[in-house]
Motif scaffolding. Structure first.
Motif, PDB file in Angstrom:
ATOM      1  N   SER A  86     -11.358  -4.763   4.791  1.00  0.00           N
ATOM      2  CA  SER A  86     -10.880  -3.388   5.006  1.00  0.00           C
ATOM      3  C   SER A  86     -12.017  -2.459   5.400  1.00  0.00           C
ATOM      4  N   SER A  87     -11.631  -1.265   5.867  1.00  0.00           N
ATOM      5  CA  SER A  87     -12.617  -0.226   6.143  1.00  0.00           C
ATOM      6  C   SER A  87     -13.289   0.225   4.865  1.00  0.00           C
ATOM      7  N   SER A  88     -12.576   0.133   3.749  1.00  0.00           N
ATOM      8  CA  SER A  88     -13.158   0.505   2.456  1.00  0.00           C
ATOM      9  C   SER A  88     -14.371  -0.365   2.163  1.00  0.00           C
ATOM     10  N   SER A 147       0.827  -1.204   0.000  1.00  0.00           N
ATOM     11  CA  SER A 147       0.000   0.000   0.000  1.00  0.00           C
ATOM     12  C   SER A 147       0.868   1.264   0.000  1.00  0.00           C
ATOM     13  N   THR A 154     -10.921  -3.787  -0.830  1.00  0.00           N
ATOM     14  CA  THR A 154     -10.047  -4.813  -0.278  1.00  0.00           C
ATOM     15  C   THR A 154     -10.780  -5.590   0.809  1.00  0.00           C
ATOM     16  N   GLN A 201     -11.877   8.036   2.897  1.00  0.00           N
ATOM     17  CA  GLN A 201     -12.188   6.899   2.035  1.00  0.00           C
ATOM     18  C   GLN A 201     -13.011   7.403   0.849  1.00  0.00           C
ATOM     19  N   VAL A 232      -4.676  -7.624   4.517  1.00  0.00           N
ATOM     20  CA  VAL A 232      -5.640  -6.746   5.184  1.00  0.00           C
ATOM     21  C   VAL A 232      -6.538  -7.535   6.134  1.00  0.00           C
ATOM     22  N   ASN A 275      -2.465   0.578   7.934  1.00  0.00           N
ATOM     23  CA  ASN A 275      -3.700   1.199   7.421  1.00  0.00           C
ATOM     24  C   ASN A 275      -4.911   0.746   8.243  1.00  0.00           C
TER      25      ASN A 275
END
Length: 270
Positions: free
Chosen positions: A147-149, A41, A144, A120, A80, A98
């Protein structure tokens, strides 16, 4: 006499158990800090093109923690989705990868003060004609896995189909190949992907931001000495200006990102 001897043995066992539970002392005793980071990343943790060593913003914080403890640093690249399991199972001492704070994650592990705050955002191919996040309602969006995304997509675009990948490059490639309509990631990382693809498949970053996410150093719950040490270190880095220097080195005006630092190291307000 036997009863007294048994009590002595019990007391010794309890003391030993307490000592072994002090992770800060254990790290100093073994002389090595194992820091889990992503390694995929940019600009947070990625292979240096010349040396192939993992480097970046997160790595510099790994180095700072190790230095403050007077021990060697061992970087361990992790996926992740494996960040919290690797920490809980004791395969890494800390996670600087991250790792965004969320109520769910805070129930599983301890977080330090925030050392970064991430917007984000969603990227889409310029040719798609999408101009805002709302345009992706009902579409396929990549993120991902774990992930938080991924969480941000599910919350902000509940009608979209979330397609997950093991790492950011795979999710971005899926968008370039037309397998998904959008891709969600930290704004800084998206800027880099956007620059790299400008000549072949131009990308736009859509507004508004899905969420502002504080990132912290992940540690195991109950390790009060280590948590206190890490927070004290982060506070001293903020006061001395070292934290700003690390930010400017990787993301400031002298870098391709040219992004001002819009946060400071402080407790996460959950």
């Amino acid at each position: 006499m036997n009863a007294r001897f048994a009590l002595v043995i019990l007391a010794s066992t309890l003391v030993a158990g307490t000592a072994s539970a002090d992770q800060l002392a254990d790290i100093k005793a073994k002389g090595v800090l194992t820091c889990g980071t992503l390694g995929t990343s940019e600009p947070f943790s990625f292979p240096d093109p010349q040396t192939r060593e993992i480097t970046g913003y997160d790595v510099d914080f790994c180095k700072a923690v190790a230095k403050s403890l007077g021990v060697k640093l061992e970087l361990k690249p992790i996926a992740v989705a494996a960040r919290i399991p690797e920490l809980q199972q004791g395969r890494v001492d800390v996670v600087i990868a991250n790792l965004g704070w969320s109520p769910e994650r805070a129930e599983q592990i301890a977080f330090s003060n925030q050392y970064f705050a991430s917007q984000q955002k969603v990227a889409a191919l310029k040719a798609s004609g999408f101009t805002a996040v709302k345009d992706l309602a009902g579409k396929r969006v990549s993120a991902t896995k774990g992930s938080s995304s991924e969480l941000a997509v599910r919350k902000a675009l509940p009608t979209a189909t979330t397609v997950t990948f093991q790492d950011p490059p795979s999710g971005f490639l899926a968008m370039q190949q037309g397998k998904v309509d959008g891709f969600v990631l930290s704004e800084l990382a998206l800027v880099k992907f956007k620059q790299q693809s400008e000549a072949t498949s131009p990308v736009v970053i859509l507004e508004p931001s899905l969420m502002l996410e504080p990132w912290g150093v992940g540690m195991r719950k109950g390790e009060t000495a280590l948590i206190k040490h890490v927070n004290s270190l982060l506070e001293s880095m903020e006061k001395s200006g070292e934290a700003v220097q690390v930010y400017d080195k990787w993301m400031g005006m002298g870098t391709p990102y040219k992004m001002p630092r819009g946060f400071k190291i402080e407790p996460i307000k959950g």
